[in-house]
Write a protein that holds these residues in place. Structure first.
Motif, short mmCIF file in Angstrom:
data_model
loop_
_atom_site.label_atom_id
_atom_site.label_comp_id
_atom_site.label_asym_id
_atom_site.label_seq_id
_atom_site.Cartn_x
_atom_site.Cartn_y
_atom_site.Cartn_z
N GLN A 117 -10.78 3.05 17.40
CA GLN A 117 -9.98 4.48 17.19
C GLN A 117 -11.23 4.80 15.75
N ALA A 120 -14.19 6.42 17.16
CA ALA A 120 -13.66 7.31 17.83
C ALA A 120 -13.87 8.75 17.67
N LEU A 121 -12.55 9.11 16.80
CA LEU A 121 -12.05 9.78 15.63
C LEU A 121 -13.31 9.75 14.46
N ILE A 123 -16.85 10.48 15.86
CA ILE A 123 -17.68 11.01 16.18
C ILE A 123 -16.90 12.45 17.18
N VAL A 124 -15.75 12.02 16.90
CA VAL A 124 -15.32 13.80 17.51
C VAL A 124 -15.24 14.43 16.20
N THR A 125 -14.66 14.08 15.12
CA THR A 125 -15.06 14.89 14.80
C THR A 125 -16.25 15.56 13.95
N LEU A 127 -18.93 16.58 16.02
CA LEU A 127 -19.07 17.18 17.04
C LEU A 127 -18.05 18.33 17.04
N TYR A 128 -16.81 18.08 16.78
CA TYR A 128 -15.93 19.47 16.47
C TYR A 128 -16.55 20.19 15.02
N TYR A 130 -19.68 20.09 14.53
CA TYR A 130 -21.07 20.72 14.78
C TYR A 130 -21.00 22.21 15.57
#
Length: 134
Positions: A117, A120-121, A123-125, A127-128, A130
């Motif tokens: 988790q 994943a957090l 990576i998502v952060t 991407l956000y 970026y």
């Protein structure tokens, strides 16, 4: 020979332990009649098998419906069992058959549970952030 038949399961409907080998799979319905009549067991060759001498560890985690069997270097196989009693019965059978293993009870660390988790957090952060700068 010891076998467990799980007709209501979607995976591993049949688990057979015979001559130092664990067999698992979903054979055709006719196979179950052959098990009780002690006829030829040639169908076992069509099932996935793990010989005892390949096994390096067996994990029986409380609250999960699976037995994890680690074999060779980095391979693992799961015996998915719906019934907790059957799972414990298979584990105890393997425990008696493989006395050279050591058995311990341990609780995984918080990091082991949180690591997927956390990444994943991250990576998502990433991407956000970026996408925010585009």
């Amino acid at each position: 020979m010891q076998y467990w038949n799980q007709n209501n399961s979607k995976a591993n409907k049949l688990i057979v332990i015979k001559d130092g080998v664990i067999y698992k799979g979903n054979p055709k319905y006719e196979v179950y009649n052959r098990l009780t009549s002690n006829a030829q067991l040639d169908f076992l060759e069509g099932l996935f098998s793990i010989p005892y001498n390949y096994i390096t560890a067996i994990e029986n985690q409380h609250g999960k419906n699976e037995l994890k069997i680690y074999y060779r270097k980095d391979s693992e196989e799961e015996l998915i069992l719906e019934d907790e009693q059957v799972k414990n019965e298979i584990f105890e059978h393997l425990r008696q058959e493989l006395p050279e293993f050591s058995y311990s009870k341990e609780h995984p660390s918080l990091w082991k549970y949180a690591k997927p988790q956390f990444f994943a957090l991250l990576i998502v952060t990433g991407l956000y952030i970026y996408m925010l700068h585009l």
